[in-house]
Design an enzyme around this catalytic site. Structure first.
Site, PDB file in Angstrom:
ATOM      1  N   THR A 100      93.953  12.855 103.168  1.00 35.72           N
ATOM      2  CA  THR A 100      94.943  13.787 103.713  1.00 35.72           C
ATOM      3  C   THR A 100      94.214  15.015 104.247  1.00 35.72           C
ATOM      4  OG1 THR A 100      95.225  15.013 101.640  1.00 35.72           O
ATOM      5  CG2 THR A 100      96.606  13.064 101.937  1.00 35.72           C
ATOM      6  N   ILE A 149      89.040  15.608  95.048  1.00 39.75           N
ATOM      7  CA  ILE A 149      89.260  16.965  95.550  1.00 39.75           C
ATOM      8  C   ILE A 149      88.360  17.149  96.771  1.00 39.75           C
ATOM      9  CG2 ILE A 149      89.245  19.415  95.028  1.00 39.75           C
ATOM     10  CD1 ILE A 149      91.226  17.730  93.348  1.00 39.75           C
ATOM     11  N   LYS A 150      88.958  17.508  97.903  1.00 44.48           N
ATOM     12  CA  LYS A 150      88.186  17.664  99.138  1.00 44.48           C
ATOM     13  C   LYS A 150      87.614  19.071  99.229  1.00 44.48           C
ATOM     14  CE  LYS A 150      89.546  15.731 103.015  1.00 44.48           C
ATOM     15  NZ  LYS A 150      90.382  15.367 104.184  1.00 44.48           N
ATOM     16  N   ILE A 151      86.291  19.134  99.364  1.00 43.15           N
ATOM     17  CA  ILE A 151      85.573  20.402  99.494  1.00 43.15           C
ATOM     18  C   ILE A 151      84.757  20.348 100.780  1.00 43.15           C
ATOM     19  CG2 ILE A 151      83.774  21.875  98.500  1.00 43.15           C
ATOM     20  CD1 ILE A 151      84.614  20.908  95.741  1.00 43.15           C
TER      21      ILE A 151
END
Length: 376
Positions: free
Chosen positions: A44, A140-142
């Site tokens: 997403t 978790i997108k970083i």
């Protein structure tokens, strides 16, 4: 099952979907893609959620409840997106349970991109989102900014699985791999089970062609024209070569013996931007084991319609890829300048999309509040 999707799976490529909405979850559309098209993950971003929240009536009840509570747009965004990610993670849990080391069956949720240059805030946001979604099959997108690198190391060290996003350059990719390995070493020193920690490195593909092709078109020579559409695949192929180098040798083998998982390359931005190119260009050209290809639905359907995977294993293409990048540079197009521009633009675009998501959410909250005040 169509042959190309099976070919990808057989070659070790995990097929993920690059979109999510509550309507897709509630209608059974996502379940159908999981069941019939080998989709084993979802990614997403703020643009995806903005479009879903702006137009999806499925959010009305939750938005009304949030409006009654008087929450801010920022809190509403976290609550609504976490709900969708949690529900999608539940649908993908069977894929997660049967995947080696639980590396598939994952759903990604992004930290606020305005934190891209703030290491401490990124770590705190990653911890909060992990708590909020509360599912083991979440990434978790970083973003892979300079400030993001130590945040990746610390987040991994705390046992949080990470999707590192917005990678454009080979140098940055190598730094990302190093940040992941360093995080695993810290996690091991802290007594964590390394087998429960996972990561992907999202290497953006099509935007490279968009920018390089623009510069080639400005040159307007036949030599420049012959190099159109070659930069993105070449860049990604060389990233895979760097992946093989990063996850080999004694340092990595020590972690692997302790249960560590490789950080798989994830090919992102795989929808073609130039209609002159085949819709499956950034799929068939990037086939290799231990990779993920996250596709917009249109690309997924184009892959489904193709009888067989047209590309060959990319591990046989490194010399060709290097030659393409070198030929582009000989024309005066600086690789370093292009990838630096793409990273800066990528962070800015995600920040703009986040702001647009907040605006759309605020509008929905205000509309719900007005309706509540007009009830008899």
């Amino acid at each position: 099952m169509t042959s190309m999707l099976k070919d990808l799976s057989d070659a070790g490529v995990s097929v993920w979907l690059d979109t999510l909405s509550r309507g897709r979850i509630k209608s059974g559309s996502l379940s159908e893609l999981i069941r019939s098209r080998r989709v084993v993950g979802v990614t997403t971003n703020p643009t995806i959620f903005r479009d879903a929240i702006s137009h999806g009536m499925e959010y009305e009840v939750q938005m009304s409840e949030l409006a009654v509570r008087g929450v801010s747009a920022e809190e509403a965004v976290r609550t609504v997106t976490a709900t969708d990610v949690r529900d999608a993670a539940d649908l993908l849990r069977p894929a997660f349970l049967v995947s080696p080391a639980g590396q598939d069956g994952r759903v990604s949720i992004e930290v606020d991109p305005h934190m891209a240059h703030d290491t401490t805030a990124t770590i705190a946001e990653a911890r909060h989102l992990t708590w909020l979604v509360d599912r083991p099959n979440t990434y978790i997108k970083i973003p892979a900014t300079e400030a993001g690198l130590p945040a990746i190391t610390e987040t991994i060290a705390q046992g949080i699985s990470v999707n590192v996003t917005l990678i454009f350059s080979l140098a940055r990719y190598r730094q990302v791999a190093e940040a992941y390995v360093a995080g695993l070493e810290k996690a091991r020193a802290g007594g964590l089970d390394l087998s429960q920690i996972s990561s992907v490195a999202s290497f953006f593909v099509s935007r490279m062609d968009t920018e390089v092709d623009r510069r080639l078109d400005v040159l307007g020579t036949s030599e420049a024209g012959a190099l159109r559409g070659r930069a993105a695949v070449a860049n990604a192929r060389l990233a895979y070569e760097a992946f093989e180098e990063a996850f080999s040798g004694e340092r990595w083998n020590r972690l692997h013996r302790a249960g560590a998982n490789k950080q798989r390359p994830l090919w992102a931005s795989t929808g073609v931007k130039d209609k002159a190119y085949a819709a499956t260009k950034y799929v068939s050209g990037l086939i290799a084991p231990d990779t993920v290809n996250t596709m917009p639905e249109a690309t997924l359907l184009a892959v489904e319609a193709q009888e067989h995977a047209a590309g060959r294993d990319l591990r046989s293409t490194y010399d060709e890829a290097r030659a393409d990048i070198e030929a582009i540079e000989r024309l005066g197009i600086s690789y370093a300048e292009v990838v630096r521009q793409l990273e800066d633009e990528g962070v800015a675009k995600f920040q703009e999309s986040w702001d647009s998501l907040l605006t759309a959410t605020e509008s929905r909250l205000e509309a719900c509040t007005r309706r509540l005040h007009t009830w008899p």
